[in-house]
Each structure stands twice: as C-alpha cells, then as structure tokens.
Design an enzyme around this catalytic site. Structure first.
Site, PDB file in Angstrom:
ATOM      1  NE  ARG A  73      57.479  43.231  49.764  1.00 22.73           N
ATOM      2  CZ  ARG A  73      57.660  43.241  50.990  1.00 22.73           C
ATOM      3  NH1 ARG A  73      57.019  44.711  50.306  1.00 22.73           N
ATOM      4  NH2 ARG A  73      57.641  43.452  51.754  1.00 22.73           N
ATOM      5  CB  THR A 105      65.198  43.869  44.513  1.00 26.43           C
ATOM      6  OG1 THR A 105      64.077  42.849  44.221  1.00 26.43           O
ATOM      7  CG2 THR A 105      66.532  42.908  43.930  1.00 26.43           C
ATOM      8  CG  ASP A 116      54.544  37.612  55.996  1.00 27.30           C
ATOM      9  OD1 ASP A 116      56.243  37.719  55.752  1.00 27.30           O
ATOM     10  OD2 ASP A 116      54.266  37.035  55.386  1.00 27.30           O
ATOM     11  CG  ASP A 118      55.326  33.863  57.264  1.00 15.67           C
ATOM     12  OD1 ASP A 118      55.309  33.586  56.771  1.00 15.67           O
ATOM     13  OD2 ASP A 118      56.863  35.186  57.180  1.00 15.67           O
TER      14      ASP A 118
HETATM   15  C1  PRP Z   1      52.501  40.215  50.941  1.00 19.09           C
HETATM   16  C2  PRP Z   1      51.505  40.430  50.615  1.00 19.09           C
HETATM   17  C3  PRP Z   1      51.922  40.890  48.863  1.00 19.09           C
HETATM   18  C4  PRP Z   1      53.080  42.040  48.809  1.00 19.09           C
HETATM   19  C5  PRP Z   1      52.754  43.109  49.514  1.00 19.09           C
HETATM   20  O1  PRP Z   1      53.082  38.631  49.672  1.00 19.09           O
HETATM   21  O2  PRP Z   1      50.574  39.277  50.609  1.00 19.09           O
HETATM   22  O3  PRP Z   1      50.907  39.943  47.647  1.00 19.09           O
HETATM   23  O4  PRP Z   1      53.801  41.091  50.396  1.00 19.09           O
HETATM   24  O5  PRP Z   1      53.836  43.405  49.411  1.00 19.09           O
HETATM   25  P1  PRP Z   1      54.096  44.740  48.031  1.00 19.09           P
HETATM   26  O6  PRP Z   1      53.631  45.652  47.838  1.00 19.09           O
HETATM   27  O7  PRP Z   1      55.217  45.389  48.265  1.00 19.09           O
HETATM   28  O8  PRP Z   1      54.743  44.326  46.536  1.00 19.09           O
HETATM   29  P2  PRP Z   1      54.882  38.268  49.848  1.00 19.09           P
HETATM   30  O9  PRP Z   1      55.699  38.456  48.834  1.00 19.09           O
HETATM   31  O10 PRP Z   1      55.217  38.193  51.771  1.00 19.09           O
HETATM   32  O11 PRP Z   1      54.532  36.416  49.663  1.00 19.09           O
HETATM   33  P3  PRP Z   1      53.936  35.242  50.063  1.00 19.09           P
HETATM   34  O12 PRP Z   1      52.273  35.815  50.622  1.00 19.09           O
HETATM   35  O13 PRP Z   1      53.763  34.602  49.585  1.00 19.09           O
HETATM   36  O14 PRP Z   1      53.714  35.667  52.271  1.00 19.09           O
HETATM   37  N1  URA Z   2      54.048  41.745  52.899  1.00 23.98           N
HETATM   38  C1  URA Z   2      53.409  41.730  54.073  1.00 23.98           C
HETATM   39  O1  URA Z   2      52.825  40.731  54.341  1.00 23.98           O
HETATM   40  N2  URA Z   2      53.481  42.582  55.041  1.00 23.98           N
HETATM   41  C2  URA Z   2      54.069  44.070  54.649  1.00 23.98           C
HETATM   42  O2  URA Z   2      53.801  44.399  56.079  1.00 23.98           O
HETATM   43  C3  URA Z   2      54.652  43.941  53.979  1.00 23.98           C
HETATM   44  C4  URA Z   2      54.377  43.029  52.963  1.00 23.98           C
END
Ligand code: PRP
Ligand code: URA
Length: 215
Positions: A110, A114, A206, A209
C-alpha cells in the site's frame, strides 16, 4: 461453524477455536513466533471451511476387512495465492491441508500516502483458469490490495476465486463486493472501522511487521 453476514458472498467464521486463536493474535503482547504459528493455524481452519463445497467422486478402497465405497476429491486442482508479504504466513497453513496445491504469488504494497495498492511482483501457475483459487491475506482494510489481486487473477482467466482474510473491515468488504464479481470472502472477524491511516480498528496492527518482526 460459520455464518453469512449481510452479503451472501461473505462468510464470518465464528468457530470457538478460531475466535480463541484470534484473540491471542490480536494481543499486542503476542510475539512474532506465536503470531506466525497462529496465522498458520487460523489459515488451516479457514481453508477447512472454504473447501466445504469441493466436489467429491465415488471410489472403492479395500480395507483389511472388506471393500468400502468411499469418496475422494473430484478435482484436486487448487491454487493458493498469497498476497505478499503477509499472505505468506497463511499460505503455509493452507498447504498443510492441501499439499498438492500450486502456489502463485502477487506482490502488492500500500502506498503509505494514497493507500492505493502498488504491484511489484507476480508469478502464477499457467493453468490458473482451471484451478480453484484461494487468495490469502490476513488483513482486508481499504480492500484495495484484495480487489486488485482478484481483478488481476480474473483478467488472467481465473473463474473460481475465494478470498481468505483473518480480519476484515466493513469498508474493505464493501470495496471487494462492489468492485469484483464472483468472489466469496471468508473472514474470522469483521471489525469496527478504519482509522485515518487505513488501519483496521481494533484489528491487530501491521500484519506483515508482526509476522516478520520488522517495523
Ligand atoms: C497489508 C495487508 C494487505 C494490505 C491490506 O499489506 O497484508 O495486503 O495491507 O490493506 P488494504 O486492504 O488497504 O489494501 P501491506 O501493504 O502493509 O504490505 P506488507 O504485507 O508487505 O507489509
Ligand atoms: N494492513 C495491516 O497490516 N493492518 C491493517 O490494519 C491494515 C492494513
């Protein structure tokens, strides 16, 4: 145990084991090792429910006592598609139940400003149109990442698509239901809302993380 909530294509899984494990997962005091184990276990339980409609065919096996008329899966063609990174933790759980599944990867993150999904990697099985697809990602927040993944797979010919998310927001469900055709969503909880940073409240923070010990 599961129930359809609000929309016929959304299934909230209220099994006691799932709800118990989810409580520990949410806890800020749960460390990365236990978090990973719980994500895997929850994914396994979710896959059990999400494969309930898989077709069976009759067969005969010979037991030590007699022939038995039994069932086996009619089609074993499944693809598990984790959305990177956090979906990787769930893929392991699904593969414990369906070891013959093929695995595709979709890399999305994400944009922190944005909140729009940005694709950085994609590798899918060639015969994606012939497989029952289980997309896995712990969090459905704005729904942008999941909707992008579903639409991308459908453009590549995917027909049977299920989305397994551990925690969903109402906003994320609405986004996927409105912007994607023919996708069934399985979730362990539908939380209250998103905060100003697009995080699910109360959520679990997160997911990536917490799984990988990063910040
Ligand atoms: C997190 C999660 C989803 C996304 C959800 O990933 O694992 O993929 O956010 O958010 P959304 O519904 O608003 O799109 P992130 O973008 O944090 O990436 P990561 O898994 O690499 O930490
Ligand atoms: N991605 C995450 O990992 N946690 C949230 O709450 C939203 C997006």
């Amino acid at each position: 145990m599961s129930r359809e909530v609000g929309h016929p294509n959304v299934v909230e899984m209220d099994h006691p084991l799932i709800q118990h494990k989810l409580s520990i997962l949410r806890d800020v005091g749960t460390g990365a090792k236990e978090f990973r184990e719980l994500v895997k276990e929850l994914a396994m339980l979710m896959a059990y429910e999400a494969t309930r409609d898989f077709k069976l065919t009759r067969t005969t096996v010979t037991t030590p006592v007699a022939d038995a008329s039994t069932y086996v899966l009619a089609g074993k063609k499944v693809a598990v598609i984790p959305i990177l990174r956090a979906g990787l933790g769930m893929a392991d759980g699904v593969l414990e139940l369906i070891p013959a599944a093929k695995v595709g990867h979709i890399g999305l993150y994400r944009d922190p400003e944005t909140l729009a999904p940005v694709e950085y990697y994609c590798k899918l099985p060639d015969d994606i149109g012939e497989r029952d697809i289980l997309i896995v990602d712990p969090m459905l927040a704005t729904g942008g990442s999941a909707a992008a993944a579903v639409q991308f797979l459908q453009e590549k010919g995917a027909i049977s698509v299920k989305l397994l998310v551990i925690i969903a927001s109402p906003e994320g469900i609405q986004e996927v239901v409105e912007s994607c055709d023919d996708v069934r969503i399985y979730t362990c909880a539908i939380d209250s809302h998103l905060n100003d940073h697009g995080y699910i409240v109360p959520g679990l923070g997160d997911a990536g993380d917490r799984l990988f010990g990063t910040r």
